[in-house]
Every structure is written in C-alpha cells, then in structure tokens.
Scaffold this active site. Structure first.
Site, PDB file in Angstrom:
ATOM      1  N   ASP A 131      35.606  42.245  43.385  1.00 26.80           N
ATOM      2  CA  ASP A 131      36.933  41.649  43.468  1.00 26.80           C
ATOM      3  C   ASP A 131      36.813  40.432  42.010  1.00 26.80           C
ATOM      4  OD1 ASP A 131      35.367  40.043  44.974  1.00 26.80           O
ATOM      5  OD2 ASP A 131      37.030  39.128  46.077  1.00 26.80           O
ATOM      6  N   GLU A 141      34.607  38.661  47.801  1.00 25.42           N
ATOM      7  CA  GLU A 141      33.797  37.404  47.549  1.00 25.42           C
ATOM      8  C   GLU A 141      34.851  36.140  47.312  1.00 25.42           C
ATOM      9  OE1 GLU A 141      31.504  34.253  45.421  1.00 25.42           O
ATOM     10  OE2 GLU A 141      33.267  35.543  44.680  1.00 25.42           O
TER      11      GLU A 141
END
Length: 436
Positions: A95, A159
C-alpha cells in the site's frame, strides 16, 4: 549459478516496478476515503514468482494470505537444508500514502524515468522494495543455488494505516505465521537512504478538546476562549512532557536525529462568525517517543497533566498564561471554569532499538561496508509497525532500505535505480554471510 554472481536485472526490475506504480492509485491507504486493494500489486508479484513455485515444478513455496477480500499478504520461501536455519526479508508493503496529482510535477500513478531517477508514488515507500525483493526471489527460483538457510520473504498489506487492524503484519503475527522466523535474522525492508536504520520511534496520537464559553468577541471578558485555553494547555503539557522525557543518553549512542517530542499538528473548531468566540476548540497532535521510554507511561503522564489542569484544587488552570488583560479561563461570578478533555487515537506503537551485539547486526554493517565502502547506521523517530513486538518476542530485527528519505510520503516521490542495484548487492552479501 552461485549467489556470488547475483546482480540486479535492471530491465526486469524496472518492468515490475512500472506495473506496480501503475496500480498505485488503487493502493492509496487513507480510509474511509481511500481503501487500498493490495491484491492489485500482489498479482504482479505472483505473476513473476508463481511460475517458479512448487506447484509449477519450481523451488519456491508461495502463500497468498488474505484476511480481508482484495487485501492479501504474500509469504515466499526458498528452501535451504533441513535444520540449516532461516533468515528473512520482511516488511516491504503493497500500500502507499495518498497523492494529489494536481500538486505533482509528474503523474504519481505511472512510473517515469529521468536518468537514474525512478519517479512515482511508491518508488521509495515501498513498491521499489517490493520489486527488489521479488527480483531476488525470482533469481533464486530460476538459478537454484544451494543454500544452507531457508530464505523467507514477507510482503504485507496495510502498513500505512494503524487504525484498522487485522489485515497485515499484525494478523500474520497473531496467527503465528511468522513464528518460524524467530531463529534467524529478520531484515525489515522499509527504510531509506541506503544505510542501516538501527532505531525508530514510538508514536502516540492525541486529541485535546478545550471547552470554554461562547460569547461576542467585543466582550471577551465575559467569555472563556477555548482556542486560547487550548494554546495555553498545549504549552503547559509540552513543558511537563520535556521535563519528564528529556533526551536519553542512549539516543546519542544510536544516533537519533531527535529526542522524544510532543507537538500539535491539527486545529479545528465547530464553526461560527468571525466576531464570535466559540464554545469549544480541538487541537490534535502526536508524541514521537524514542525506544528508551515506555509509550504507555507517556500516555499516563499526558493524562495526568490534563487531570491537573481540570482539578479545582491544583490551581494549574488559574496559573496558565493569559492572552491579554481580558483573557481568562475561569469566570468566578458565573461559577464557570474552562475544561479540557484528552483522548487518544485507537492505536499506538513502540519504537525499536536494534540489538547492536547480534550476528544479524554485524552481518548487516559488514554488507554495507563491502557494497558502499562504509557503514553509517542512523536512527529516527519515524515509526514502523509491529517490529518492537517482534523484537520483544525474540526476533533479531534489523532495518534496511534503499529509497530516498527526502521523498518519503512527499510530493514528487522518487528513488534511484543505482541505489536499488546496490541494495540488491547488500541482500546478496547478507545471504552469503549466513550461508558461508
């Protein structure tokens, strides 16, 4: 072919990175406005590695693990000798933070190349590392060198968001899927500037709401101004914080760029006309805590500062500095006092001080010295998820990364291809060290 001959295939690396950056629009993580679908990145990783999997007659053991639809993690293993030990590269995430194309000088959602510069959202944080680790495992799968230790790579989802859990590394740990990595060095591949990062900070995000008395701005002596109260309260809290959590002696040893800090980052109020003192105002911010202080103790202290300000018997509220002759936080004739309410955001994280005596640390510094000619470890109070908990559970966590710190979460993010070429060599030297 032996691992000694491994070099980054720049064409294959850039081709994969181009595919990953092309998905970055759909990998932005800022819910509820932007919810990433990490599987859009994972499929490009799997397109490279799956043909080399055990299912296809290759050596790689691959697991695609999802706890939320479309938001998978990947664990890939290259087997070594039975009982030969293990080492791992963990933490490269699929991400990214958000990007507004209107503020960039190039399209953040497609890879552009300017000489050595690789430009686009995720090149530094962290799709460049996703491509790097994938390229290393591709070469392992194709060239099949004999290794003593099993080598594991872990790609993670979610994350960039710590408010919503149960998706990425936290859930992999909770489900005991990383337990086997405890017996060898774990290299967290999500830092920058091509030198070892040996320390990170913990984070506590807080919100302080000040309640006053709404009134006409032409009669400020009849009001309790919550904006002024919040300003004074934050100053009071900061003064107390820096007295309670001063620079720690260990920070110099680790080379921390800053000590623990507390600061406001956002202000808001419910709205109203310009000539109206509002009834409430909110300031939000964070504390960045070096790993030598207990984050939960910091939270207790912050709460105690606010409790003292709210206590009638302490005199702390009355002692706050005023903003001019009509500023006040208590209206005795009306039996009114300003009031403060402190809350914490859903989650907090701890910083890490890496073990400077472990074999994993010494192997890391030796690898950088061989590839770069020097090793200059550093420490910052940026935060990384779960690594302190991994360390406390017995893992030898060390941190490496090859993006550019100056472009982390920034407009016009970029990384350098030459840094990834050298980063690949660092990974090679680490593998060689533990398989010599």
């Amino acid at each position: 072919m032996t691992v000694e001959a491994f070099e980054l295939d720049e064409t294959r690396f850039v081709d994969l990175l181009r595919n990953l950056i092309g998905e970055a629009r759909h990998l932005q993580n800022n819910p509820p406005e932007a919810v990433p679908k990490e599987d859009r990145a994972a499929r490009h990783v799997l397109d490279v590695l799956q043909p080399l999997s055990e299912d296809e007659g290759g050596p790689l053991r691959i697991r695609h693990i999802s706890y939320v639809e479309g938001r998978g993690n990947i664990i890939v293993e290259y087997p070594g000798e039975q009982d030969g030990g293990i080492m791992s590269f963990v933490g490269c995430h699929m991400d990214v933070v958000t990007a507004n194309p209107d503020t960039w000088s190039f399209d953040p959602f497609s890879l552009s190349i300017e000489g050595d510069k690789l430009c686009g959202r995720g090149t530094t944080d962290c799709l460049g590392h996703v491509a790097l680790v994938t390229e290393f495992f591709r070469q392992l799968g194709e060239k099949r060198p004999k290794l003593k230790r099993t080598l594991v790579g872990v790609y993670i989802a979610n994350e960039e968001n710590s408010k919503i859990l149960g998706i990425g590394i936290d859930e992999l740990v909770s489900q005991h899927l990383l337990d086997g990595l405890r017996s060898g060095p774990l290299y967290w591949v999500d830092v920058a500037d091509s030198q070892p990062c040996i320390g990170t900070g913990g984070i506590v995000a807080w919100s302080l709401k000040a309640y006053g008395k709404m009134f006409h701005s032409g009669l400020p002596h009849k009001s309790i101004n919550p904006i002024e109260l919040a300003m004074a309260a934050v100053q009071y809290m900061q003064d107390r914080f820096y007295a309670d959590f001063p620079p720690h002696l260990e920070e110099a040893r680790y080379g921390f760029a800053t000590p623990s800090t507390m600061k406001p980052t956002q202000w808001s109020y419910p709205g109203g006309s310009i000539n109206q003192i509002p009834g409430e105002a909110t300031v939000c911010g964070d504390c960045r805590i070096t790993p030598f202080y207990d984050v939960e103790k910091v939270m207790e202290k912050l709460k105690s500062y606010v409790d003292e300000l709210n206590s009638q018997g302490s005199g702390a509220l009355e002692a706050l500095p005023m903003r001019g002759p009509c500023s006040k936080y208590v209206l005795p004739d009306e039996d009114l006092r300003g009031r403060l309410e402190l809350t914490f955001f859903d989650s907090f994280s701890k910083g890490i001080a890496c073990n400077l005596d472990s074999e994993g640390y010494h192997a890391m510094t030796a690898a950088f010295e061989k590839v770069y000619g020097f090793s200059k470890p550093y420490a910052i109070t940026g935060s990384l998820p779960c690594i302190r908990e991994l360390q406390e559970a017995g893992y030898d966590v060390q941190c490496i990364g090859f993006g550019k710190m100056a472009t982390y979460h920034a407009i016009n993010e970029y990384a350098l291809l030459s840094d990834f070429v050298k980063g690949f060599r660092v990974m090679r030297e680490l593998v060689l060290h533990f398989n010599n």
